[in-house]
Design a protein around this motif. Structure first.
Motif, PDB file in Angstrom:
ATOM      1  N   MET A   5       0.826  -1.208   0.000  1.00  0.00           N
ATOM      2  CA  MET A   5       0.000   0.000   0.000  1.00  0.00           C
ATOM      3  C   MET A   5       0.862   1.261   0.000  1.00  0.00           C
ATOM      4  O   MET A   5       0.519   2.256  -0.616  1.00  0.00           O
ATOM      5  CB  MET A   5      -0.925  -0.011   1.227  1.00  0.00           C
ATOM      6  N   LEU A   6       1.978   1.193   0.738  1.00  0.00           N
ATOM      7  CA  LEU A   6       2.845   2.368   0.801  1.00  0.00           C
ATOM      8  C   LEU A   6       3.402   2.723  -0.572  1.00  0.00           C
ATOM      9  O   LEU A   6       3.473   3.895  -0.947  1.00  0.00           O
ATOM     10  CB  LEU A   6       3.996   2.121   1.770  1.00  0.00           C
ATOM     11  N   LEU A   7       3.788   1.709  -1.353  1.00  0.00           N
ATOM     12  CA  LEU A   7       4.333   1.968  -2.685  1.00  0.00           C
ATOM     13  C   LEU A   7       3.261   2.554  -3.596  1.00  0.00           C
ATOM     14  O   LEU A   7       3.551   3.395  -4.448  1.00  0.00           O
ATOM     15  CB  LEU A   7       4.913   0.678  -3.277  1.00  0.00           C
ATOM     16  N   VAL A   8       2.023   2.091  -3.440  1.00  0.00           N
ATOM     17  CA  VAL A   8       0.913   2.668  -4.212  1.00  0.00           C
ATOM     18  C   VAL A   8       0.746   4.140  -3.848  1.00  0.00           C
ATOM     19  O   VAL A   8       0.594   5.010  -4.722  1.00  0.00           O
ATOM     20  CB  VAL A   8      -0.393   1.889  -3.961  1.00  0.00           C
ATOM     21  N   ALA A   9       0.753   4.430  -2.527  1.00  0.00           N
ATOM     22  CA  ALA A   9       0.619   5.818  -2.088  1.00  0.00           C
ATOM     23  C   ALA A   9       1.768   6.674  -2.597  1.00  0.00           C
ATOM     24  O   ALA A   9       1.568   7.827  -3.019  1.00  0.00           O
ATOM     25  CB  ALA A   9       0.562   5.871  -0.556  1.00  0.00           C
ATOM     26  N   ALA A  10       2.991   6.114  -2.600  1.00  0.00           N
ATOM     27  CA  ALA A  10       4.148   6.850  -3.103  1.00  0.00           C
ATOM     28  C   ALA A  10       4.001   7.140  -4.584  1.00  0.00           C
ATOM     29  O   ALA A  10       4.343   8.229  -5.064  1.00  0.00           O
ATOM     30  CB  ALA A  10       5.426   6.055  -2.836  1.00  0.00           C
ATOM     31  N   SER A  11       3.481   6.172  -5.326  1.00  0.00           N
ATOM     32  CA  SER A  11       3.278   6.374  -6.756  1.00  0.00           C
ATOM     33  C   SER A  11       2.240   7.466  -7.022  1.00  0.00           C
ATOM     34  O   SER A  11       2.423   8.322  -7.893  1.00  0.00           O
ATOM     35  CB  SER A  11       2.844   5.055  -7.400  1.00  0.00           C
ATOM     36  N   LEU A  12       1.152   7.448  -6.251  1.00  0.00           N
ATOM     37  CA  LEU A  12       0.121   8.481  -6.413  1.00  0.00           C
ATOM     38  C   LEU A  12       0.668   9.856  -6.030  1.00  0.00           C
ATOM     39  O   LEU A  12       0.357  10.866  -6.687  1.00  0.00           O
ATOM     40  CB  LEU A  12      -1.097   8.138  -5.555  1.00  0.00           C
ATOM     41  N   LEU A  13       1.479   9.911  -4.967  1.00  0.00           N
ATOM     42  CA  LEU A  13       2.073  11.183  -4.553  1.00  0.00           C
ATOM     43  C   LEU A  13       3.000  11.728  -5.629  1.00  0.00           C
ATOM     44  O   LEU A  13       3.003  12.935  -5.917  1.00  0.00           O
ATOM     45  CB  LEU A  13       2.838  10.991  -3.246  1.00  0.00           C
ATOM     46  N   SER A  14       3.779  10.858  -6.240  1.00  0.00           N
ATOM     47  CA  SER A  14       4.694  11.318  -7.289  1.00  0.00           C
ATOM     48  C   SER A  14       3.927  11.882  -8.472  1.00  0.00           C
ATOM     49  O   SER A  14       4.336  12.872  -9.084  1.00  0.00           O
ATOM     50  CB  SER A  14       5.592  10.163  -7.739  1.00  0.00           C
ATOM     51  N   ARG A  15       2.784  11.258  -8.801  1.00  0.00           N
ATOM     52  CA  ARG A  15       1.976  11.776  -9.916  1.00  0.00           C
ATOM     53  C   ARG A  15       1.394  13.144  -9.548  1.00  0.00           C
ATOM     54  O   ARG A  15       1.349  14.052 -10.385  1.00  0.00           O
ATOM     55  CB  ARG A  15       0.860  10.786 -10.239  1.00  0.00           C
ATOM     56  N   TRP A  16       0.953  13.299  -8.298  1.00  0.00           N
ATOM     57  CA  TRP A  16       0.393  14.576  -7.864  1.00  0.00           C
ATOM     58  C   TRP A  16       1.453  15.674  -7.886  1.00  0.00           C
ATOM     59  O   TRP A  16       1.172  16.822  -8.243  1.00  0.00           O
ATOM     60  CB  TRP A  16      -0.181  14.421  -6.461  1.00  0.00           C
ATOM     61  N   LEU A  17       2.708  15.315  -7.530  1.00  0.00           N
ATOM     62  CA  LEU A  17       3.796  16.287  -7.528  1.00  0.00           C
ATOM     63  C   LEU A  17       4.372  16.521  -8.919  1.00  0.00           C
ATOM     64  O   LEU A  17       5.151  17.459  -9.109  1.00  0.00           O
ATOM     65  CB  LEU A  17       4.921  15.814  -6.602  1.00  0.00           C
ATOM     66  N   GLY A  18       4.013  15.664  -9.872  1.00  0.00           N
ATOM     67  CA  GLY A  18       4.566  15.792 -11.218  1.00  0.00           C
ATOM     68  C   GLY A  18       6.002  15.332 -11.309  1.00  0.00           C
ATOM     69  O   GLY A  18       6.753  15.780 -12.176  1.00  0.00           O
ATOM     70  N   LEU A  19       6.414  14.409 -10.415  1.00  0.00           N
ATOM     71  CA  LEU A  19       7.773  13.885 -10.395  1.00  0.00           C
ATOM     72  C   LEU A  19       7.786  12.427 -10.814  1.00  0.00           C
ATOM     73  O   LEU A  19       6.758  11.753 -10.801  1.00  0.00           O
ATOM     74  CB  LEU A  19       8.367  13.976  -8.979  1.00  0.00           C
ATOM     75  N   SER A  20       8.958  11.931 -11.163  1.00  0.00           N
ATOM     76  CA  SER A  20       9.138  10.500 -11.267  1.00  0.00           C
ATOM     77  C   SER A  20       8.974   9.903  -9.871  1.00  0.00           C
ATOM     78  O   SER A  20       9.231  10.559  -8.858  1.00  0.00           O
ATOM     79  CB  SER A  20      10.525  10.180 -11.822  1.00  0.00           C
ATOM     80  N   ALA A  21       8.562   8.647  -9.820  1.00  0.00           N
ATOM     81  CA  ALA A  21       8.335   7.997  -8.530  1.00  0.00           C
ATOM     82  C   ALA A  21       9.635   7.605  -7.832  1.00  0.00           C
ATOM     83  O   ALA A  21       9.611   7.241  -6.650  1.00  0.00           O
ATOM     84  CB  ALA A  21       7.463   6.756  -8.727  1.00  0.00           C
ATOM     85  N   ILE A  22      10.772   7.679  -8.504  1.00  0.00           N
ATOM     86  CA  ILE A  22      12.031   7.159  -7.960  1.00  0.00           C
ATOM     87  C   ILE A  22      12.383   7.777  -6.603  1.00  0.00           C
ATOM     88  O   ILE A  22      12.573   7.043  -5.619  1.00  0.00           O
ATOM     89  CB  ILE A  22      13.173   7.351  -8.969  1.00  0.00           C
ATOM     90  N   PRO A  23      12.517   9.105  -6.485  1.00  0.00           N
ATOM     91  CA  PRO A  23      12.898   9.649  -5.171  1.00  0.00           C
ATOM     92  C   PRO A  23      11.860   9.394  -4.099  1.00  0.00           C
ATOM     93  O   PRO A  23      12.207   9.255  -2.915  1.00  0.00           O
ATOM     94  CB  PRO A  23      13.075  11.148  -5.445  1.00  0.00           C
ATOM     95  N   ILE A  24      10.570   9.307  -4.475  1.00  0.00           N
ATOM     96  CA  ILE A  24       9.525   9.034  -3.485  1.00  0.00           C
ATOM     97  C   ILE A  24       9.697   7.632  -2.910  1.00  0.00           C
ATOM     98  O   ILE A  24       9.569   7.412  -1.696  1.00  0.00           O
ATOM     99  CB  ILE A  24       8.131   9.194  -4.121  1.00  0.00           C
ATOM    100  N   PHE A  25      10.000   6.657  -3.772  1.00  0.00           N
ATOM    101  CA  PHE A  25      10.220   5.294  -3.297  1.00  0.00           C
ATOM    102  C   PHE A  25      11.441   5.230  -2.368  1.00  0.00           C
ATOM    103  O   PHE A  25      11.437   4.512  -1.360  1.00  0.00           O
ATOM    104  CB  PHE A  25      10.434   4.340  -4.478  1.00  0.00           C
ATOM    105  N   ILE A  26      12.501   5.969  -2.714  1.00  0.00           N
ATOM    106  CA  ILE A  26      13.704   5.967  -1.876  1.00  0.00           C
ATOM    107  C   ILE A  26      13.398   6.574  -0.504  1.00  0.00           C
ATOM    108  O   ILE A  26      13.800   6.032   0.539  1.00  0.00           O
ATOM    109  CB  ILE A  26      14.843   6.729  -2.569  1.00  0.00           C
ATOM    110  N   VAL A  27      12.680   7.688  -0.496  1.00  0.00           N
ATOM    111  CA  VAL A  27      12.311   8.321   0.775  1.00  0.00           C
ATOM    112  C   VAL A  27      11.421   7.392   1.598  1.00  0.00           C
ATOM    113  O   VAL A  27      11.545   7.309   2.830  1.00  0.00           O
ATOM    114  CB  VAL A  27      11.613   9.670   0.516  1.00  0.00           C
ATOM    115  N   ALA A  28      10.529   6.651   0.932  1.00  0.00           N
ATOM    116  CA  ALA A  28       9.681   5.695   1.650  1.00  0.00           C
ATOM    117  C   ALA A  28      10.533   4.640   2.353  1.00  0.00           C
ATOM    118  O   ALA A  28      10.244   4.239   3.489  1.00  0.00           O
ATOM    119  CB  ALA A  28       8.701   5.030   0.684  1.00  0.00           C
ATOM    120  N   GLY A  29      11.590   4.192   1.683  1.00  0.00           N
ATOM    121  CA  GLY A  29      12.497   3.232   2.306  1.00  0.00           C
ATOM    122  C   GLY A  29      13.195   3.808   3.525  1.00  0.00           C
ATOM    123  O   GLY A  29      13.375   3.128   4.544  1.00  0.00           O
ATOM    124  N   ILE A  30      13.571   5.084   3.443  1.00  0.00           N
ATOM    125  CA  ILE A  30      14.215   5.742   4.588  1.00  0.00           C
ATOM    126  C   ILE A  30      13.242   5.847   5.763  1.00  0.00           C
ATOM    127  O   ILE A  30      13.586   5.553   6.915  1.00  0.00           O
ATOM    128  CB  ILE A  30      14.704   7.148   4.187  1.00  0.00           C
TER     129      ILE A  30
END
Length: 388
Positions: free
Chosen positions: A1-26
């Motif tokens: 679920m967290l990865l899904v939320a990260a993907s949706l957040l990246s789309r809302w921010l207009g960014l690639s999902a890569i840094p969001i996934f890394i921050v989620a891991g942190i």
């Protein structure tokens, strides 16, 4: 679920999902003062490695053998310029921080190599695969993966205090080039045989066969002394000219995206924010110079291979992110009994934070590179029409 939320957040921010996934891991990993919700494990590591393999396999599917061989000049010229500029900057940073010695050489390697996984995913996310300058980006990544084969042997010897001989280096280089040449020769004829066999298979067998080729290519690449990434890339090129390519892309796309998300999430799990202060000096010196080196080196490579100034800006921006090789080399250095103890203690936290910083800057710079190119190199006004 967290990865899904990260993907949706990246789309809302207009960014690639890569840094969001890394921050989620942190956030979820062992990084105080946050509670530890996810621990690194062998299962996560396996999925992360599969993610890199599938990312590079899909990239290979997008590049026909003719397109890749036509870019051979870009591989050599672009790769050499990137090597001179960025390995040179890395060595200068290493000597500045650590003095001359094996530690400076290893730090140069950490700073030099771009991330095949992050760059590839960003190319997909930003729909840059059809751009002409993407051939140059791919060429530089292939050159860097070949350079990895040589550098890993040197790095392992430096870390253990062994002597590095010219014969060993030449042998490793010859094996790497022979592996690539063999794949390209097989690829020239393989798609004809594949197109005859595939109609006799059902969809499940086709997909399992494609996965076997991707993972098998990655394994062969590792056996040959190259990275898994270049083996998977060449495996994709092997199938790029076959009729089954579209079926593979449609059916394996979801698995690729899931495994790639795990790969970037696993990156974040390796980063410990408690060690930021210890690595602050190294990061302050390395990150700006590493970013500038890729921007300038990519621009110079683009201009040297015939691209215009705006396309060359795109090349430099695409190469900024560092990733999997930096982590691999840092872990090797941390176990190096012949290296300075303070260096071994600091190299892993530095590499994790360095990857995070360059990944975020790299993805954002890729997204904005066209706008930056237009600002730096505005179109020339049209010449006035002479009056009659």
């Amino acid at each position: 679920m967290l990865l899904v939320a990260a993907s949706l957040l990246s789309r809302w921010l207009g960014l690639s999902a890569i840094p969001i996934f890394i921050v989620a891991g942190i956030v979820l990993g062992p990084s105080p003062p946050l509670p530890v919700l996810v621990e690194p494990s062998d299962g996560i590591d396996l999925l992360a490695r599969i993610g890199v393999v599938l990312l590079l396999f899909f990239l290979g599917l997008e590049f026909s053998l003719d397109r890749l061989t036509a870019a051979r000049r870009m591989v050599v010229v672009g790769g050499l310029i990137d090597l001179v500029v960025n390995a040179g900057i890395g060595l200068a940073v290493g000597i500045m921080l650590l003095g001359p010695g094996p530690e400076a050489v290893l730090l140069a390697g950490l700073i030099y190599i771009s991330s095949s996984g992050i760059v590839t995913r960003a190319l997909f996310d930003l729909r840059r695969l059809a751009d002409d300058e993407t051939d140059l980006v791919l060429g530089v990544l292939v050159f860097e993966d070949l350079a990895i084969a040589l550098f890993l042997g040197i790095a392992a010897a430096l870390a253990t205090g062994e002597a590095v001989g010219g014969v060993e280096i030449a042998g490793t280089a010859g094996l790497a080039l022979a592996f690539v040449a063999a794949f390209l020769v097989v690829g020239r004829f393989a798609h004809h045989a594949i197109d005859r066999i595939v109609p006799r298979l059902d969809r499940e067998q086709v997909l399992l066969g494609a996965l076997a080729i991707a993972l098998g290519g990655a394994a062969l690449g590792e056996v040959a002394g190259l990275s898994e990434a270049v083996g998977a890339l060449l495996a994709g090129v092997l199938l790029s000219g076959s009729d089954v390519r579209d079926v593979i892309e449609q059916q394996l796309l979801g698995l690729r995206d899931f495994a790639a998300a795990i790969f970037f999430f696993a990156f974040g799990l390796e980063i410990n924010l408690a060690e930021v202060d210890d690595a602050a000096l190294w990061l302050a010196a390395a990150v700006p110079l590493a970013v500038a080196g890729k921007l300038l080196g990519g621009y110079a490579a683009g201009r040297a291979t015939g691209f215009g100034p705006r396309a060359s800006v795109n090349v430099g921006a695409a190469l900024v992110a560092r990733g999997e090789f930096t982590i691999i080399l840092a872990n090797l250095a941390a176990a190096g009994v012949a290296l300075d103890a303070a260096f071994r203690d600091l190299v892993v936290p530095f590499s994790g934070l360095f990857v995070l910083a360059t990944a975020v800057i790299g993805v954002v710079s890729m997204r904005e590179s066209r706008r930056i190119g237009r600002a730096l190199f505005p179109p020339r006004p049209a010449a006035p029409t002479p009056r009659r």
